[in-house]
Design a protein around this motif. Structure first.
Motif, PDB file in Angstrom:
ATOM      1  N   LYS A 270      41.202  37.791  54.361  1.00 20.03           N
ATOM      2  CA  LYS A 270      41.909  36.534  54.098  1.00 20.03           C
ATOM      3  C   LYS A 270      42.460  36.459  52.681  1.00 20.03           C
ATOM      4  O   LYS A 270      43.522  35.869  52.450  1.00 20.03           O
ATOM      5  N   CYS A 271      41.754  37.052  51.707  1.00 20.94           N
ATOM      6  CA  CYS A 271      42.114  36.830  50.303  1.00 20.94           C
ATOM      7  C   CYS A 271      42.526  38.083  49.531  1.00 20.94           C
ATOM      8  O   CYS A 271      43.180  37.961  48.501  1.00 20.94           O
ATOM      9  N   LYS A 272      42.126  39.263  49.993  1.00 18.99           N
ATOM     10  CA  LYS A 272      42.334  40.455  49.172  1.00 18.99           C
ATOM     11  C   LYS A 272      43.435  41.380  49.685  1.00 18.99           C
ATOM     12  O   LYS A 272      44.146  41.995  48.906  1.00 18.99           O
ATOM     13  N   SER A 288      36.730  48.648  47.493  1.00 12.11           N
ATOM     14  CA  SER A 288      37.515  47.845  46.553  1.00 12.11           C
ATOM     15  C   SER A 288      37.641  46.380  46.961  1.00 12.11           C
ATOM     16  O   SER A 288      37.750  45.517  46.112  1.00 12.11           O
ATOM     17  N   HIS A 289      37.637  46.111  48.266  1.00 16.64           N
ATOM     18  CA  HIS A 289      37.904  44.748  48.729  1.00 16.64           C
ATOM     19  C   HIS A 289      36.650  44.014  49.204  1.00 16.64           C
ATOM     20  O   HIS A 289      36.365  42.909  48.758  1.00 16.64           O
ATOM     21  N   MET A 290      35.869  44.639  50.108  1.00 16.35           N
ATOM     22  CA  MET A 290      34.697  43.938  50.640  1.00 16.35           C
ATOM     23  C   MET A 290      33.604  43.771  49.585  1.00 16.35           C
ATOM     24  O   MET A 290      32.970  42.723  49.499  1.00 16.35           O
ATOM     25  N   PHE A 291      33.388  44.825  48.773  1.00 20.69           N
ATOM     26  CA  PHE A 291      32.345  44.712  47.739  1.00 20.69           C
ATOM     27  C   PHE A 291      32.669  43.605  46.737  1.00 20.69           C
ATOM     28  O   PHE A 291      31.769  42.933  46.234  1.00 20.69           O
ATOM     29  N   SER A 292      33.950  43.416  46.426  1.00 16.27           N
ATOM     30  CA  SER A 292      34.323  42.369  45.466  1.00 16.27           C
ATOM     31  C   SER A 292      34.141  40.975  46.045  1.00 16.27           C
ATOM     32  O   SER A 292      34.123  39.997  45.307  1.00 16.27           O
ATOM     33  N   CYS A 293      34.008  40.870  47.371  1.00 22.13           N
ATOM     34  CA  CYS A 293      33.793  39.573  48.028  1.00 22.13           C
ATOM     35  C   CYS A 293      32.319  39.279  48.271  1.00 22.13           C
ATOM     36  O   CYS A 293      31.983  38.236  48.833  1.00 22.13           O
ATOM     37  N   CYS A 294      31.443  40.206  47.876  1.00 19.50           N
ATOM     38  CA  CYS A 294      30.006  40.010  48.099  1.00 19.50           C
ATOM     39  C   CYS A 294      29.470  38.973  47.118  1.00 19.50           C
ATOM     40  O   CYS A 294      29.736  39.051  45.918  1.00 19.50           O
ATOM     41  N   PRO A 295      28.724  37.953  47.595  1.00 26.10           N
ATOM     42  CA  PRO A 295      28.178  36.934  46.684  1.00 26.10           C
ATOM     43  C   PRO A 295      27.283  37.552  45.631  1.00 26.10           C
ATOM     44  O   PRO A 295      26.619  38.567  45.872  1.00 26.10           O
ATOM     45  N   ALA A 296      27.289  36.971  44.440  1.00 23.29           N
ATOM     46  CA  ALA A 296      26.459  37.460  43.340  1.00 23.29           C
ATOM     47  C   ALA A 296      24.990  37.433  43.749  1.00 23.29           C
ATOM     48  O   ALA A 296      24.535  36.494  44.386  1.00 23.29           O
ATOM     49  N   GLY A 297      24.265  38.487  43.377  1.00 25.29           N
ATOM     50  CA  GLY A 297      22.844  38.559  43.699  1.00 25.29           C
ATOM     51  C   GLY A 297      22.555  39.245  45.024  1.00 25.29           C
ATOM     52  O   GLY A 297      21.400  39.464  45.370  1.00 25.29           O
ATOM     53  N   LYS A 298      23.621  39.588  45.803  1.00 23.73           N
ATOM     54  CA  LYS A 298      23.428  40.265  47.081  1.00 23.73           C
ATOM     55  C   LYS A 298      24.168  41.594  47.060  1.00 23.73           C
ATOM     56  O   LYS A 298      25.108  41.783  46.293  1.00 23.73           O
ATOM     57  N   ALA A 357      41.471  30.249  42.927  1.00 27.36           N
ATOM     58  CA  ALA A 357      42.569  31.208  42.838  1.00 27.36           C
ATOM     59  C   ALA A 357      42.385  32.303  43.874  1.00 27.36           C
ATOM     60  O   ALA A 357      43.334  32.766  44.490  1.00 27.36           O
ATOM     61  N   SER A 358      41.107  32.690  44.094  1.00 26.58           N
ATOM     62  CA  SER A 358      40.822  33.707  45.101  1.00 26.58           C
ATOM     63  C   SER A 358      41.145  33.187  46.484  1.00 26.58           C
ATOM     64  O   SER A 358      41.680  33.895  47.326  1.00 26.58           O
ATOM     65  N   ALA A 359      40.810  31.914  46.721  1.00 25.34           N
ATOM     66  CA  ALA A 359      41.084  31.333  48.025  1.00 25.34           C
ATOM     67  C   ALA A 359      42.573  31.178  48.258  1.00 25.34           C
ATOM     68  O   ALA A 359      43.051  31.264  49.381  1.00 25.34           O
ATOM     69  N   GLY A 360      43.321  30.923  47.208  1.00 25.64           N
ATOM     70  CA  GLY A 360      44.751  30.701  47.344  1.00 25.64           C
ATOM     71  C   GLY A 360      45.545  31.973  47.482  1.00 25.64           C
ATOM     72  O   GLY A 360      46.764  31.925  47.666  1.00 25.64           O
ATOM     73  N   GLN A 361      44.875  33.108  47.426  1.00 21.22           N
ATOM     74  CA  GLN A 361      45.597  34.373  47.501  1.00 21.22           C
ATOM     75  C   GLN A 361      46.172  34.611  48.890  1.00 21.22           C
ATOM     76  O   GLN A 361      47.081  35.419  49.058  1.00 21.22           O
ATOM     77  N   ASP A 362      45.649  33.921  49.915  1.00 18.83           N
ATOM     78  CA  ASP A 362      46.144  34.126  51.269  1.00 18.83           C
ATOM     79  C   ASP A 362      47.621  33.808  51.359  1.00 18.83           C
ATOM     80  O   ASP A 362      48.390  34.545  51.965  1.00 18.83           O
ATOM     81  N   SER A 363      48.010  32.677  50.746  1.00 19.43           N
ATOM     82  CA  SER A 363      49.406  32.275  50.823  1.00 19.43           C
ATOM     83  C   SER A 363      50.282  33.031  49.835  1.00 19.43           C
ATOM     84  O   SER A 363      51.476  33.191  50.047  1.00 19.43           O
TER      85      SER A 363
END
Length: 580
Positions: A270-272, A288-298, A357-363
């Motif tokens: 959706k965002c990357k 490059s994409h999925m790892f950057s979307c992983c929540p902090a601490g996980k 800003a990350s969420a808005g990358q879809d558009s």
């Protein structure tokens, strides 16, 4: 009382005289009680103002959380995520994946150092533990394994013996906006613990299961516990949150990892990822994409999921008609098509911990171009077994990680402390027995009695274990063994005397091989392909027609700003002939 004050002053030298007098007052009542852990170990507890302030195990004093709330900087502190506290209070030790690494770096501690554990966004300690490894060893281990043997926590039985107050809110000394943003989402009371830890009986005295010697006092304590639980159960507004946590706690670790993979998968799509990125290597999509979307601490770990392999996970998504995966080159799979109108992608809501800003990358994804930042690479050195005699005088042991400047300073101090500088020529250093064993080969030991300073340091660096630290933009530093492999550019001969340029090791520098191939193909108007790199698991190489080293050099050195020393093969560029 005077002996206790002197013992506390010796154990915690940072306390001032006024703070000591405040902690252990002369005239106020100070009670001493003896309790036993579930293993039967006798523990002495010192009480002041109805709260336990110190406890003593085998003649070693430890502060309680009540004391640390008054003196939060008494011990070096390591932060963790709020959900981890429930696991610690339940008897677990603190594992390194649950430790938050701040931008300023971790506190410098040695193995066996007494440390405090805080929650992200609040400097008030919630646990006391002993470091099971030094800071350098933690970083060298990639922040994996057990970091601290926990002795006492907020919410355990020793805490319940006091007034059961909650930790105060103390602002962090260094404000990290990104950490604060993540912390804001995590700091709801009683969220699901994210750490799975295992207690170690030899190092962790389980003070959370203390049984009191006095039965009357024990009955009083149980009564207070029931009253506390009844009071805690009063707020109705927390009921829904608790139900949700129970549902999450009921999931197995495998189910939780499956859910994390699903979340990061849809977040990345959706965002990357944008349409112009396709075809996209599946390894690049994950790294490059999925790892950057992983929540902090996980951490994403496909082996801990039910899929076991990332290819099986993508097959499952392909069956749901979310994307299409094809093997464009032998042994290399790529995502060739994504249905961004799929209901699951449309329904996915970006977690609050990520920026708008990350969420808005879809558009805006069609217009956005990812800016590449060259990683910061620092060579490091590990103390090997043979070099221990030379470094133990400075307090280092096998596996200690040092920079080249630290190694140089240690050598200089060793030479000066042992008076090894040659009196007639200060450019030379006498070779004593330790330097001889550590730095000279057997054939040299009878011949060399002096070394120049530069040769001394270079020989020392050459006999230490090579390591390197890589820091990618916006990520925490990673320490890896060995020297980093350079980007390798070579020319190969194909049929009909045609030449091709082959580029390897782009992934080590955070470069997407597919993006590099696409860019080169547009610049030189020649076909570029991705093939598996021979002899390197999970790596690919870019192959482009003709000798394109001039274009590659311009792109890597000028556009990507990579240092020339990390690029190998630039000398094979074709010589430009004179124009007639």
């Amino acid at each position: 009382r005077r002996k206790l004050r002197s013992d506390v002053a010796a154990a915690f030298p940072t306390l001032s005289t006024e703070q000591l007098a405040e902690l252990i007052p002369n005239k106020e009542e100070l009670n001493v009680i003896k309790i036993y852990s579930h293993k039967g170990e006798a523990i002495t507890v010192y009480m002041n103002h109805r709260n336990p302030i110190l406890f003593e195990v085998e003649k070693v004093l430890y502060p309680t959380v009540y004391t640390l709330w008054v003196y939060p900087d008494l011990l070096p502190a390591f932060a963790t995520w709020p959900p981890v506290l429930q696991k610690l209070a339940g008897g677990a030790d603190l594992m390194l994946p649950g430790v938050v690494v701040p931008s300023s770096g971790l506190p410098r501690v040695q193995r066996g150092t007494l440390c405090a554990v805080t929650l992200l966004g609040n400097r008030a300690p919630v646990a006391v533990g002993v470091a099971t490894m030094s800071t350098e060893e933690m970083l060298a281990a990639g922040m994996k394994g057990k970091g601290f043997a926990v002795l006492h926590t907020h919410l355990d039985h020793l805490w319940e013996y006091g007034d059961k107050s909650s930790p105060p809110t103390l602002a962090p000394l260094v404000t990290d906006s990104a950490a604060k943003e993540s912390a804001g989402d995590e700091e709801e009371e009683g969220q699901e613990p994210a750490s799975s830890c295992s207690p170690e009986p030899e190092q962790c005295l389980d003070i959370r299961d203390l049984s009191l010697k006095d039965t009357d006092t024990c009955a009083e304590l149980l009564g207070q516990e029931e009253l506390h639980e009844n009071r805690a159960a009063e707020p109705a507004e927390d009921a829904s949150t608790e139900d949700q946590q129970e549902a999450e706690d009921s999931r197995t670790p495998q189910e939780q990892m499956d859910a994390l993979f699903n979340q990061c998968f849809f977040h990345a799509l959706k965002c990357k990822v944008k349409k112009s990125d396709l075809p996209l290597l599946t390894s690049t999509f994950l790294g490059s994409h999925m790892f950057s979307c992983c929540p902090a601490g996980k951490q994403l770990d496909i082996k801990k999921s039910s899929y076991k392999k990332f290819s099986k996970f993508l097959q499952c998504m392909q069956h749901q008609k979310i994307l299409q995966v094809k093997e464009l080159n032998k042994g290399v799979e790529s995502i060739v098509e994504v249905d961004w109108k799929h209901p699951d992608i449309k329904a996915f809501v970006v977690p609050e911990g990520f920026s708008s800003a990350s969420a808005g990358q879809d558009s805006k994804s069609e217009d956005r171009e990812q800016v590449y930042h060259a990683p910061e690479i620092i060579p490091l050195y590990g103390v090997s077994t043979k070099m221990i005699p030379l470094f133990q005088e400075s307090g280092h042991r096998k596996g200690s990680i040092l920079s080249s400047s630290e190694v140089r300073n240690i050598i200089i101090n060793y030479v000066k402390n042992n008076e090894l500088v040659d009196e007639t020529n200060k450019n030379f250093v006498k070779v004593n027995a330790i330097l001889c064993d550590c730095l000279l080969d057997k054939s040299e030991q009878d011949e060399i009695s002096y070394l120049k300073w530069d040769e001394l340091v270079s020989r020392c660096l050459g006999r230490l274990q090579p390591l390197h630290q890589v820091t990618f933009f916006g990520q925490e530093p990673v320490v890896r063994k060995g020297n980093i492999e350079p980007i390798d550019i070579s020319i190969a001969q194909r049929s009909s005397n045609k030449k091709v340029t082959i580029v390897k090791n782009l992934e080590l520098y955070g470069l997407d091989p597919q993006c590099v191939a696409n860019t080169l193909q547009q610049k030189v108007q020649a076909s570029a392909t991705i093939t598996p790199a021979p002899g390197a698991k999970d790596r690919v190489q870019v192959q482009i027609q003709g000798n394109q080293i001039h274009h590659l050099a311009k792109m890597l050195l000028e556009e990507y700003q990579l240092p020339r020393k990390y690029i190998q093969g630039l000398e094979k560029a074709p010589k430009l002939g004179r124009k007639k």
